[in-house]
Scaffold this active site. Structure first.
Site, PDB file in Angstrom:
ATOM      1  N   THR A 175       4.410   2.497   4.608  1.00 41.96           N
ATOM      2  CA  THR A 175       3.888   4.064   4.667  1.00 41.96           C
ATOM      3  C   THR A 175       2.401   4.093   4.873  1.00 41.96           C
ATOM      4  O   THR A 175       1.481   3.690   4.315  1.00 41.96           O
ATOM      5  CB  THR A 175       4.058   4.871   3.344  1.00 41.96           C
ATOM      6  N   HIS A 193      -8.721   5.483  11.276  1.00 47.65           N
ATOM      7  CA  HIS A 193      -7.977   4.310  10.849  1.00 47.65           C
ATOM      8  C   HIS A 193      -6.534   4.418  11.193  1.00 47.65           C
ATOM      9  O   HIS A 193      -5.644   3.456  11.530  1.00 47.65           O
ATOM     10  CB  HIS A 193      -8.429   4.138   9.530  1.00 47.65           C
ATOM     11  N   PHE A 209      12.029  -1.040  12.795  1.00 45.93           N
ATOM     12  CA  PHE A 209      10.815  -0.221  12.433  1.00 45.93           C
ATOM     13  C   PHE A 209      11.215   0.819  11.480  1.00 45.93           C
ATOM     14  O   PHE A 209      11.746   1.617  11.741  1.00 45.93           O
ATOM     15  CB  PHE A 209      10.282   0.173  13.708  1.00 45.93           C
ATOM     16  N   ARG A 231      10.592  11.575   3.262  1.00 46.70           N
ATOM     17  CA  ARG A 231      11.221  10.779   3.801  1.00 46.70           C
ATOM     18  C   ARG A 231      11.788   9.414   3.174  1.00 46.70           C
ATOM     19  O   ARG A 231      12.287   8.801   3.775  1.00 46.70           O
ATOM     20  CB  ARG A 231      10.488  10.345   5.267  1.00 46.70           C
ATOM     21  N   PHE A 269       1.014  -1.279  -0.122  1.00 47.44           N
ATOM     22  CA  PHE A 269       0.153  -0.028  -0.068  1.00 47.44           C
ATOM     23  C   PHE A 269       1.025   1.398   0.097  1.00 47.44           C
ATOM     24  O   PHE A 269       1.836   1.201   0.687  1.00 47.44           O
ATOM     25  CB  PHE A 269      -1.036   0.144   1.189  1.00 47.44           C
TER      26      PHE A 269
END
EC number: 2.5.1.78
Length: 156
Positions: free
Chosen positions: A81, A89, A114, A128, A23
């Protein structure tokens, strides 16, 4: 005086698994590229880097757990991401993914890094993933290398 332990940024000989959420792939593919580049530039062999694609960020902890428990990897990097929308959500996904990944780092015996972006805007995510704020995939790879080497020192 006691021993001083410190991981080093040398990836040669390390086997690394990377879990990537599909995603927002226009961002996560750049994170993956940064992670792979960081590993290779620090001496990893391309054949020692395995990638598992999952549908989204929420599925990352499951695949990371499977990789970490397989015994084949010195470290696992998680990349994804999550961009804030107009519903809660975002908060649910971010919290569960962060908890899942951090628990794996504590329970599997290998570093699980992470590298999931949690941003308010698409622009922040793009920054980023290789523009203004560097590439967080590269940073996750550096952390994985350092932590894998640190972990090996405790096995000696």
């Amino acid at each position: 005086m006691g021993k001083n332990y410190e991981g080093h940024l040398v990836a040669s000989g390390l086997k690394v698994g990377i879990v990537v959420g599909r995603f927002n792939e226009f961002i996560t593919s750049k994170l993956l590229g940064g992670a792979q580049d960081g590993l290779i530039r620090h001496g990893a062999d391309e054949g020692d880097i395995d990638v598992a694609w999952v549908p989204g960020a929420f599925e990352i902890p499951f695949a990371a757990k499977k990789m970490a428990e397989s015994g084949r990897y010195d470290a696992v990097i998680t990349l994804g991401t999550v961009i804030r929308g107009s519903t809660p959500h975002f908060d649910y996904v971010c919290n569960e993914v962060a908890k899942g990944v951090s628990s794996l780092a504590l329970t599997t015996g290998i570093p699980v890094i992470f590298g999931v972006l949690t941003t308010d805007t698409i622009e922040q995510a793009v920054e980023r993933a290789g523009t203004k704020a560097g590439n967080k995939g590269w940073e996750a790879a550096s952390a994985a290398i350092e932590m894998a080497n640190l972990a090996k020192q405790f096995e000696e």
